[in-house]
Write a protein that holds these residues in place. Structure first.
Motif, PDB file in Angstrom:
ATOM      1  N   LEU A 225       0.848  -1.186   0.000  1.00  0.00           N
ATOM      2  CA  LEU A 225       0.000   0.000   0.000  1.00  0.00           C
ATOM      3  C   LEU A 225       0.888   1.241   0.000  1.00  0.00           C
ATOM      4  O   LEU A 225       1.815   1.346   0.814  1.00  0.00           O
ATOM      5  N   PRO A 226       0.661   2.196  -0.898  1.00  0.00           N
ATOM      6  CA  PRO A 226       1.523   3.374  -0.967  1.00  0.00           C
ATOM      7  C   PRO A 226       1.316   4.320   0.203  1.00  0.00           C
ATOM      8  O   PRO A 226       0.192   4.504   0.688  1.00  0.00           O
ATOM      9  N   ALA A 227       2.377   4.908   0.658  1.00  0.00           N
ATOM     10  CA  ALA A 227       2.281   5.916   1.726  1.00  0.00           C
ATOM     11  C   ALA A 227       1.419   7.078   1.251  1.00  0.00           C
ATOM     12  O   ALA A 227       1.466   7.467   0.081  1.00  0.00           O
ATOM     13  N   GLY A 228       0.632   7.614   2.139  1.00  0.00           N
ATOM     14  CA  GLY A 228      -0.206   8.748   1.790  1.00  0.00           C
ATOM     15  C   GLY A 228      -1.498   8.388   1.090  1.00  0.00           C
ATOM     16  O   GLY A 228      -2.222   9.278   0.640  1.00  0.00           O
ATOM     17  N   LEU A 229      -1.806   7.095   0.990  1.00  0.00           N
ATOM     18  CA  LEU A 229      -3.006   6.666   0.278  1.00  0.00           C
ATOM     19  C   LEU A 229      -4.266   7.289   0.880  1.00  0.00           C
ATOM     20  O   LEU A 229      -5.192   7.663   0.161  1.00  0.00           O
ATOM     21  N   TRP A 230      -4.340   7.382   2.197  1.00  0.00           N
ATOM     22  CA  TRP A 230      -5.507   7.968   2.866  1.00  0.00           C
ATOM     23  C   TRP A 230      -5.046   9.145   3.724  1.00  0.00           C
ATOM     24  O   TRP A 230      -5.375   9.251   4.906  1.00  0.00           O
ATOM     25  N   LEU A 259      -0.366   2.555   8.166  1.00  0.00           N
ATOM     26  CA  LEU A 259      -0.268   3.728   7.292  1.00  0.00           C
ATOM     27  C   LEU A 259      -1.094   4.902   7.799  1.00  0.00           C
ATOM     28  O   LEU A 259      -0.824   6.048   7.437  1.00  0.00           O
ATOM     29  N   LEU A 260      -2.102   4.616   8.595  1.00  0.00           N
ATOM     30  CA  LEU A 260      -3.034   5.655   9.033  1.00  0.00           C
ATOM     31  C   LEU A 260      -2.548   6.324  10.314  1.00  0.00           C
ATOM     32  O   LEU A 260      -2.139   5.640  11.257  1.00  0.00           O
ATOM     33  N   ALA A 261      -2.617   7.647  10.340  1.00  0.00           N
ATOM     34  CA  ALA A 261      -2.084   8.394  11.484  1.00  0.00           C
ATOM     35  C   ALA A 261      -2.732   7.953  12.790  1.00  0.00           C
ATOM     36  O   ALA A 261      -2.068   7.868  13.823  1.00  0.00           O
ATOM     37  N   GLY A 262      -4.024   7.679  12.756  1.00  0.00           N
ATOM     38  CA  GLY A 262      -4.719   7.243  13.969  1.00  0.00           C
ATOM     39  C   GLY A 262      -5.089   5.781  13.921  1.00  0.00           C
ATOM     40  O   GLY A 262      -6.081   5.370  14.523  1.00  0.00           O
ATOM     41  N   GLY A 263      -4.288   4.975  13.199  1.00  0.00           N
ATOM     42  CA  GLY A 263      -4.633   3.584  12.977  1.00  0.00           C
ATOM     43  C   GLY A 263      -4.237   2.649  14.105  1.00  0.00           C
ATOM     44  O   GLY A 263      -3.199   2.824  14.738  1.00  0.00           O
ATOM     45  N   GLU A 264      -5.079   1.651  14.345  1.00  0.00           N
ATOM     46  CA  GLU A 264      -4.820   0.614  15.338  1.00  0.00           C
ATOM     47  C   GLU A 264      -5.250  -0.720  14.749  1.00  0.00           C
ATOM     48  O   GLU A 264      -6.343  -0.829  14.179  1.00  0.00           O
TER      49      GLU A 264
END
Length: 293
Positions: A225-230, A259-264
């Protein structure tokens, strides 16, 4: 705000999306709003598909809807993923202007697209097993998959479109798919269970398989998955995987969370892509309680 334990669903209601498409939905419960986003071939307004929504409705307003082209919702051409995001926005706007979203499988991809585009309107995102293929642990989706689905549907071969989805996207062996075609209609689901669709039900909405293919884009190509996708997602995101699911499914879910800033990322022991709602619901309720209100 906490609702009562009454999870009775409302009668069918409609909201008009930005392009004029009528989107059908039902609600249940009371409290902070959660919009439920179905995966491929799923509908949201069928009573048996409330298996997750019903327990969530003890303290949330749960919005189950039919994605465009399915069930009781309309379908306006030409299709674009942005139109499905607008459908979610219309549902959120009709329920106070801010909501959490829960997406299952390819519906998780759409939930992320909505969170990416709608900013503060999406307060929290919960996902179960978005089917990302990020390595060579299983074959990627063919590059011509979406066009093949469209060609089959245009030629009137809806069953072949469903079979292509089952073999290429889901990974079911062709001989099992043949058995599915001839299987009797499944019995009505018991309370708390998810109703599997019949082959005839799937054929009716086979054209929407192309929609899910477009929602997933290149995320099933076998590449990371590319960085910055979401990059537009600011809400906290919980990505859940099943401990008994295929390795590619767990790897994709964990990668998305990273990849997500608030991802868990959280893994449910003993669960697969066909999860037990009783196992998933407590996890969702805990996450939503912490991030909605």
């Amino acid at each position: 705000m906490t609702g009562t334990a009454d999870a009775t669903r409302t009668e069918l209601q409609y909201v008009t999306s930005k392009d004029g498409t009528s989107i059908a939905y039902r609600t249940s419960g009371s409290g902070p709003v959660v919009v439920m986003v179905a995966g491929a071939l799923g509908t949201g307004t069928a009573p048996a598909d409330a298996a997750i929504g019903a327990p969530l409705a003890t303290d949330h307003t749960v919005v189950d809807y039919d994605r465009r082209g399915r069930g009781n919702s309309g379908d306006t051409e030409p299709y674009a993923v942005a139109r499905e995001v607008e459908d979610i926005e219309a549902l959120i706007d009709a329920h106070g202007g801010r909501a959490a979203v829960f997406g299952f499988s390819s519906g998780a991809g759409l939930a992320l697209a909505a969170a990416d585009a709608l900013g503060a309107k999406v307060g929290a995102v919960a996902l179960y097993e978005p089917p990302f293929i990020i390595d060579d642990s299983r074959p990627p989706l063919p590059a011509d998959y979406v066009q093949s689905i469209r060609d089959f549907v245009a030629a009137g071969h809806r069953g072949q479109a469903v079979a292509l989805f089952m073999t290429e996207a889901v990974g079911i062996p062709a001989e099992y798919v043949d058995a599915m075609k001839n299987a009797p209609a499944p019995p009505a689901a018991e309370e708390g269970e998810i109703q599997p669709p019949s082959w005839a039900d799937m054929e009716k909405i086979a054209h929407t398989l192309a929609y899910d293919g477009l929602v997933m884009g290149d995320t099933m190509s076998g590449k990371p998955l590319p960085a910055g996708l979401w990059s537009g997602v600011r809400a906290p995101v919980l990505v859940v995987g099943g401990g008994e699911s295929e390795a590619f499914m767990r790897a994709g879910a964990e990668s998305a969370a990273g990849l997500l800033a608030g991802g868990e990322y959280r893994e449910l022991p003993g669960q697969s892509h066909q999860f037990d709602p009783a196992a998933l619901t407590p996890v969702l309720r805990e996450f939503l309680a912490a991030h909605t209100g």
